[in-house]
Design a protein around this motif. Structure first.
Motif: not given
Ligand code: NAD
Length: 694
Positions: A302-303, A322, A381, A386, A406, A408
């Motif tokens: 998503t992010m 990814d 997260e 990470k 990124n 949270s």
């Molecule tokens: P998400 O689950 O939609 O996406 C995470 C992606 O990371 C997945 O596609 C996964 O395949 C990939 N991934 C996981 N481990 C990996 C690795 N080691 N190497 C490469 N790719 C990997 O998550 P999201 O909602 O996009 O959130 C991502 C980050 O952004 C988190 O830290 C979250 O806290 C933060 N964040 C999220 C939001 C929100 O509203 N969703 C807002 C601000 C910050």
């Protein structure tokens, strides 16, 4: 003739019988008292010079006049006021040409409308942003503009604050000519040709539009910003058709003056200055920035995908990666769909969409992403995942590459340590969707180097974000305050209020959405994962509301599952209250032996705000936020706090101190054991130093 005003911000020199009047009040040539006084003198001097036949008004430096000096708006405005300057121009025997480069905004645009003609450079911008500051144009804007373009179009411009490009202004007939270069020289030639003719807008009639066009323009402006001052701006422009111009100009000024001293306008001015102050960090002046042309994004969920769009929109190249090729493919599809939708809706032309899209390139290895100037991780997260990723990036990336996260909530100091690149890891906390949300929290681990921080701030600027700089601490600023607010709302849920009641009360207060509607929109599982993650370290004596966990256990994760705090039948725009949730909540209260009671909207707001203000105090005390106004802009730009209240701390500073302290005591007493909270008295004395508001 060669006059220079007393404080040198307006000067006049003669070129081919044309008085060239230059405004020089860096950085934006704001229409301050000195500028107005200097202009009035200059207009009179030019008028009195027998050989002079015309005049050009022009700005020194980068811009024409990018607005009035709004720092003067908290006090009575000193004479001469702008309408007086404009009246001297319209009454003058000379033909006046406004020569616009950079911006002619607000009072600057009104000054130009007071002239007999306007010429501009190709990159000039014009507009009346007053409505965004809680006021209306007060120096003829609402009366002069509809005498130049049809009333409906004037409403669109005066009631939205939208900026026009020079090309659009030329098309509409707002400017008479656009020049590729030599603005001043061309403007003087234009003035020579115009000499002897006056084209005073107030002397003409307004240009009518149909009732339907006026209604459509008004409705569109109010959809964008549904505030009383917008209604007044619309009404004032309409008066160009039905009032004599003298009375209308007088009425416009009176409304401007009364809105200017309103608390809403003060709140919006506070936010305006807060945004400008937010990127300032002590000790960063003169620090060199690192190169920043390409950005790598790891984790294309998503992010990751929405951050990639935000970066491509700013003109930088992005490389995405990814660990899951399927996720990367999905991100690509999502990005393509995003740009197609913008083209379909007419928000972006095909060519720009294509070039933005082309700036985002998927990579098949982590090593490829690491070959960029800044690598931002947006993976799940999880601190271990990470940390491992940052260690890998630390190995793969070039020496000067910035590493960013990124996250949270997580501890960026730990991630910094894990990278093997201590000092080069910075938190860049975007909000969802990153291409739309203005807030960016720049999280500063203890070891962060100054050039990395300076570059992160520049990155924020390139992306058009409003950054605040925070220290490391669970949830930083925004999410931490929001968590305290949501927790308080959950307490009230358990004590007797229902989700819809709480949401309605807070929406009536001004929040864009109530906390439970927000929870359903983002997905209730996000907070659940956070609770699970922190379960081991949670203070077991602290009050814990189980209702959200119960909803998740029942598969109600929010909108995405068709049900959360509300139910979402197919096609529903808004969630509907659900009796199943009411009984789940009643059961949770009964299990804890809580006798449910009625809540008033007033009590709901009082407790929710006390929770926000208390947490804000703790954040300031711990030094997590740099200053109170950063908290205001975080809550307004990231969490839907009403801008017209200026942010929670601007709001708090304007409350009765005794009542606020009592609300805080009440909130603490009702919250039960384990609540960490701030000190309202300490907060208010801190605010007094920062907000000279009275
Ligand atoms: P998400 O689950 O939609 O996406 C995470 C992606 O990371 C997945 O596609 C996964 O395949 C990939 N991934 C996981 N481990 C990996 C690795 N080691 N190497 C490469 N790719 C990997 O998550 P999201 O909602 O996009 O959130 C991502 C980050 O952004 C988190 O830290 C979250 O806290 C933060 N964040 C999220 C939001 C929100 O509203 N969703 C807002 C601000 C910050």
């Amino acid at each position: 003739m060669n006059i220079v005003s007393r404080d040198r911000c307006v000067s006049v020199r003669i070129d081919r019988q044309v008085a060239v009047i230059t405004i020089d009040n860096p950085p934006i040539n704001a229409g301050s008292h000195s500028v107005r006084a200097g202009l009035l003198d200059a207009v009179r001097e030019a008028q009195a010079a027998p050989d002079v036949v015309a005049a050009v008004l022009i700005g020194a430096g980068k811009t024409f006049m990018a607005g009035s000096d709004i720092s003067e708006f908290d006090k009575p405005i000193a004479s001469p006021e702008l309408p007086e300057v404009i009246a001297a121009i319209t009454a003058s025997r000379l033909s006046f040409v406004a020569a616009i480069h950079g911006s002619a905004l607000g009072g600057g645009f009104e000054l130009a409308l007071g002239c007999d003609a306007r010429v501009a450079t190709m990159d000039a911008k014009l507009g009346l942003p007053e409505v965004t500051l809680g006021i209306i144009p007060g120096a003829g804007g609402t009366q002069h503009l509809p005498r130049l373009i049809p009333v409906a179009q004037a409403i669109e411009i005066a009631a939205t604050g939208r900026r026009l490009s020079a090309a659009e202004a030329l098309d509409l007939g707002i400017v008479d000519a656009v020049f590729a270069d030599n603005l001043q020289d061309n403007a003087v030639t234009f003035a020579v040709n115009l000499a002897g003719r006056k084209r005073v807008l107030r002397d003409g009639d307004a240009i009518a539009s149909s009732d339907d066009e006026i209604a459509a323009a008004s409705a569109a402006a109010l959809r964008r910003r549904n505030r009383p001052n917008v209604e007044q701006a619309i009404a004032m422009v309409k008066h160009a058709l039905d009032m004599d111009v003298g009375s209308a100009l007088k009425m416009e000024r009176e409304i401007f003056q009364s809105l200017r001293t309103s608390s809403e306008a003060a709140a919006l001015r506070h936010l305006f200055f807060a945004e400008r102050q937010a990127p300032r960090v002590e000790g960063l002046k003169g620090v060199s920035r690192l190169p920043l042309h390409t950005v790598g994004v790891v984790g294309a969920g998503t992010m990751g995908s929405s951050i990639a769009i935000a970066i491509a929109d700013a003109g930088l190249s992005v490389v995405t990666f990814d660990q899951s090729p399927a996720a990367l493919q999905k991100a690509n599809d999502r990005i393509a769909a995003h740009y197609s939708a913008l083209v379909d809706k007419g928000h972006l032309d095909e060519a720009s969409a294509g070039s933005r899209r082309a700036r985002i390139r998927p990579a098949s290895t982590l090593a490829e992403v690491a070959q960029t100037d800044l690598v931002l991780e947006a993976i799940i997260e999880d601190i271990d995942a990470k940390a491992e990723l940052l260690a890998q990036l630390g190995e793969l990336a070039d020496e000067g590459t910035i590493l960013a996260t990124n996250t949270s909530y997580l501890d960026v100091d730990v991630l910094d340590g894990a990278s093997g690149r201590s000092g080069q890891v910075v938190g860049l906390h975007f909000f969802n969707p990153a291409y739309r949300m203005k807030l960016l929290e720049i999280v500063r681990p203890a070891a962060l180097s100054d050039p990395v921080l300076a570059t992160a701030l520049e990155f924020a600027k390139k992306l058009g974000k409003i950054p605040i700089v925070t220290r490391v601490g669970e949830g930083f600023v925004g999410n931490r305050i929001y968590a305290a607010y949501r927790r308080q709302c959950e307490f009230m849920l358990e004590e007797g209020a229902l989700p819809q009641q709480i949401d309605e009360a807070l929406e009536a207060f001004g929040m864009a959405m109530g906390p439970f509607a927000v929870g359903d929109m983002s997905g209730l599982d996000i907070a659940m994962h956070m609770r699970r993650r922190t379960a081991a370290t949670r203070d077991t004596s602290a009050r814990y509301v189980e209702i959200p966990d119960r909803l998740c256990e029942a598969g109600r994760l929010g909108r995405k599952t068709g049900a959360g705090y509300y139910r979402y039948p197919a096609g529903a725009r808004k969630g509907l209250p659900d009796p199943i949730v009411d009984s789940l909540i009643a059961k949770a209260s009964a299990e804890k032996g809580i006798e449910r009671r009625a809540f008033s909207a007033e009590e709901i707001v009082r407790r929710a705000m006390a929770a926000i203000v208390g947490e804000a105090d703790a954040i300031l005390e711990e030094g997590i936020a740099q200053r109170p106004s950063d908290i205001d802009i975080a809550l307004v730009n990231g969490f839907g706090f009403p801008a017209h209240l200026g942010g929670p701390l601007f709001w708090a500073a304007r409350q009765d101190a005794v009542a606020l302290a009592a609300a805080s005591q009440e909130m603490i007493a009702m919250s039960g054991p384990g609540l960490k909270h701030g000190d309202v008295g300490r907060l208010l004395s801190r605010l007094q130093q920062h907000y000279p508001l009275g």
